[in-house]
Design an enzyme around this catalytic site. Structure first.
Site, PDB file in Angstrom:
ATOM      1  CG  ASP B 101      27.979  10.599  28.021  1.00 56.53           C
ATOM      2  OD1 ASP B 101      28.191  11.704  27.484  1.00 56.53           O
ATOM      3  OD2 ASP B 101      29.009  10.029  28.386  1.00 56.53           O
ATOM      4  N   GLY B 103      27.912  13.342  30.501  1.00 56.19           N
ATOM      5  CA  GLY B 103      29.246  13.802  30.853  1.00 56.19           C
ATOM      6  C   GLY B 103      29.358  13.954  32.199  1.00 56.19           C
ATOM      7  N   GLY B 104      28.161  13.604  32.989  1.00 57.26           N
ATOM      8  CA  GLY B 104      28.453  13.504  34.646  1.00 57.26           C
ATOM      9  C   GLY B 104      29.201  12.365  35.035  1.00 57.26           C
ATOM     10  CG  ASP B 155      24.122  10.803  36.182  1.00 58.13           C
ATOM     11  OD1 ASP B 155      24.707  11.435  35.517  1.00 58.13           O
ATOM     12  OD2 ASP B 155      23.961   9.482  36.058  1.00 58.13           O
ATOM     13  CD  GLN B 197      23.829   7.184  39.164  1.00 53.11           C
ATOM     14  OE1 GLN B 197      24.308   6.007  39.815  1.00 53.11           O
ATOM     15  NE2 GLN B 197      24.308   7.513  38.098  1.00 53.11           N
ATOM     16  N   GLY B 224      25.710   3.731  37.004  1.00 54.40           N
ATOM     17  CA  GLY B 224      26.197   3.527  38.593  1.00 54.40           C
ATOM     18  C   GLY B 224      26.531   2.085  38.659  1.00 54.40           C
ATOM     19  CG  ASP B 274      27.301   2.827  26.778  1.00 58.68           C
ATOM     20  OD1 ASP B 274      26.485   2.785  27.482  1.00 58.68           O
ATOM     21  OD2 ASP B 274      28.579   3.223  26.687  1.00 58.68           O
ATOM     22  CB  CYS B 312      32.175 -14.009  12.647  1.00 58.20           C
ATOM     23  SG  CYS B 312      31.825 -12.171  12.598  1.00 58.20           S
ATOM     24  CB  CYS B 314      32.093  -8.930  10.862  1.00 58.41           C
ATOM     25  SG  CYS B 314      34.007  -9.581  11.078  1.00 58.41           S
ATOM     26  CB  CYS B 317      35.132 -13.314  10.214  1.00 56.64           C
ATOM     27  SG  CYS B 317      35.583 -13.031  11.829  1.00 56.64           S
ATOM     28  CG  HIS B 343      35.669  -9.860  14.804  1.00 56.74           C
ATOM     29  ND1 HIS B 343      34.933 -10.620  14.210  1.00 56.74           N
ATOM     30  CD2 HIS B 343      35.874 -10.596  16.333  1.00 56.74           C
ATOM     31  CE1 HIS B 343      34.577 -11.831  15.208  1.00 56.74           C
ATOM     32  NE2 HIS B 343      35.237 -11.704  16.261  1.00 56.74           N
TER      33      HIS B 343
END
Lengths: 380, 380
Positions: B101, B103-104, B155, B197, B224, B274, B312, B314, B317, B343
């Protein structure tokens, strides 16, 4: 000299080689979860977890056997929960060998209030102060519920320093309890090891060896060291103990695992070691290496893009730089503890592995001398 | 409908399929560190580490791209250190794609004191209060030093709720900075994404889309959101934004990653997500599952020897039981955070993967409906 291996039965200990210039030996100890090649370092998983390290990571760095603490597991989650889970291996997801201590050491060193009778020991939980009472038979039941491959007898661990009379009493009581443990222990898939006490008193150590061996065990722990006594005093009093123990049984120096002590003890004929040092040290941001300890907080590593330990083949050294590890340590990131624990454990596992190889090729003396004269010897 | 893939160039985004009953799509975004198949969830590695999870563990659960935070890395260890280490991939030992990103968001939400000019932004470090000033050009230099596969423009992120005038100003300034970022960005192996935004104001979102697309980027972040506004309001105002963005570019809904929001946003045509939620939730002892959240502290799991989430696949699990995980959580063992993070991350990675598969076979609507009517829908 190299010795030919016959077919092995459960808990047989075969000597693969013995050193001619020291008492060092290379052996193989058979368990229901695979053979354990000695000398061996055992990572400590106090509460059924080696702190911050997963089972696949332990396998990757070649851990053969992990130690778990009966005292802690007895309190939480309880031996019955572990038993109902199918035993420690299934509970913690570790399919190689496990050793449980008896909890005697913790009872005597951690509990606020401890009352000792010939019958057993009264203690209070460090977690909630709840009162508990263990006879040797109770302790065997707990360890059989946990279901490790190796259980240890319940012993009496005097503090250091202790009066000769106190230590003599502990030796006597430990021997009596050892016999009761042996009689109460019934699990055929679990080996039971006796424990030699006696502090730094040579005649009490000798008496303890004699009385414990008289009972007869699949292996022998050597307890009461690494409790604050000087390093030289330990080695001095350890030598005759190791020499007096039966050759055909594994010898386990309990709670000792700093590199120099381990290599010196191997020269005296000790086969097994455990210690929280590598993981505890890792969590303070310090790494082991062949040239001594490295404090990753040190600013000198901020732009050091080399591996932690150039000669090391562990996943931390092959995957990350000193600069990255320092960044994680200074930022208090969890991954720092994990990556440094993996490295420090690998360091000791590998040191024991190389010690074994040296014995197999008849070069242990040279291997030990090289360590002694190296930069790491005085730093541990 | 399935679409045939031509040969792809760096940062091409190919639509592999589009859903006929929603705006959902499956795509492939080419980076210098491998293709990213969308929809995709990106684990967050704020300080160049996904907390408590190693790179091999991330690979094992199928992470394709990891996010790192420019603000944090700029402060520690410094972008110059990362650059001199050979860039973020080498620094953190991750050879798949990385997105930073700008950092804004952190500058505006974390810093005690922030002063905004047309020229740039003045802020103070959360670590030591030291003063810093970023122009859009400065920020591009920092992100180019970090060397992720995808960089984001600097931004202006207004808080929520904010006055319409404040948001309008942020939109205007963000568009101007976007153009300056685009002009300053020169790394050919790094894609630059614009950011839309406009808060919850439809006309400002529309203006922001228009102005950002006018500059022209390899992909578009939608910023935003997930700043405290009601869930429904986000989806309502997100729909026209996603629809107005160019079809042939990936769309990334920044900071959003709870399961229900992710699946709803995929239906609106969003490709990338994310969120710190899976790892942060894990560190509180809570697991994601198809039936909702599970608080492992709950006594009901003390003797529950089944897997965390029965469906699951993973490593957590398949390797451990609820009883063991509860034990680790209640004992505050580090391994609890690691195993639950693995997990929870797998849960979101897998949900995005299954969303993609549903689009590929033309069944996304049914997949979304099944989630909406399932027990987990209201719990996230």
């Amino acid at each position: 000299m190299l010795i030919e291996s016959p077919d092995m039965a459960l808990f047989d200990f075969t000597l693969d080689a013995t050193d001619t210039r020291s008492a060092a030996r290379a052996g193989t100890f058979e368990t229901a979860h695979g053979p354990v090649r000695t000398p061996v370092f055992m990572p400590v998983g106090t509460r059924a977890t080696v702190k911050g390290v997963t089972a696949p990571q332990l396998r990757e760095i070649g851990a053969q056997v992990v130690l778990a603490n009966t005292y802690h597991l007895f309190l939480r989650p309880g031996a019955d929960v572990v038993r109902d889970a199918g035993g420690l291996h299934r509970f913690m997801g570790w399919d190689r060998a496990i050793l449980t201590d008896s909890g005697g050491f913790q009872v005597f060193s951690l509990a606020d209030t401890v009352k000792l009778h010939d019958g057993g020991v009264e203690f209070r939980s460090i977690l909630d102060g709840s009162p508990h009472f263990w006879t040797p038979e109770d302790n065997m039941a707990v360890q059989q519920d946990l279901g490790a491959d190796v259980a240890m007898v319940l012993d009496v661990c005097p503090p250091y320093p202790a009066e000769e009379g106190t230590v003599a009493e502990a030796v006597r009581r430990s021997a009596e309890w050892a016999a009761r443990c042996r009689a109460a222990h019934t699990r055929a898939d679990q080996a039971l090891f006796g424990i030699v006490q006696g502090g730094v008193f040579a005649h009490l150590r000798a008496e303890s060896v004699e009385r414990t061996v008289e009972v007869g065990f699949a292996g022998y722990g050597i307890g009461g060291y690494s409790v604050g006594e000087p390093h030289e005093l330990m080695l001095e009093s350890l030598a005759p103990v190791a020499a007096a123990l039966p050759k055909e049984r594994p010898r386990y120096l309990m709670g000792v695992g700093n590199p120099t002590s381990m290599l010196e003890a191997i020269a005296l004929g000790v086969d097994m070691f455990d210690c929280v040092l590598p993981t505890r040290t890792a969590r303070t941001g310090t790494a082991f290496s062949s040239t001594g300890r490295m404090n990753l907080r040190n600013a000198q590593y901020a732009r050091d893009f080399g591996p932690l330990d150039p000669g090391c083949s562990c996943p931390t050294c092959t995957g990350y730089t000193r600069a990255y590890l320092r960044h994680l340590v200074t930022m208090k990131e969890m991954l720092a503890s994990t990556l440094l624990s993996v490295h420090n454990l690998h360091f000791l596992l590998d040191l024991a592995r190389r010690a074994r190889e040296s014995v197999l090729v008849g070069e242990y003396r040279a291997f030990l001398d090289a360590w002694r004269s190296g930069p790491g010897a005085d730093d541990y």
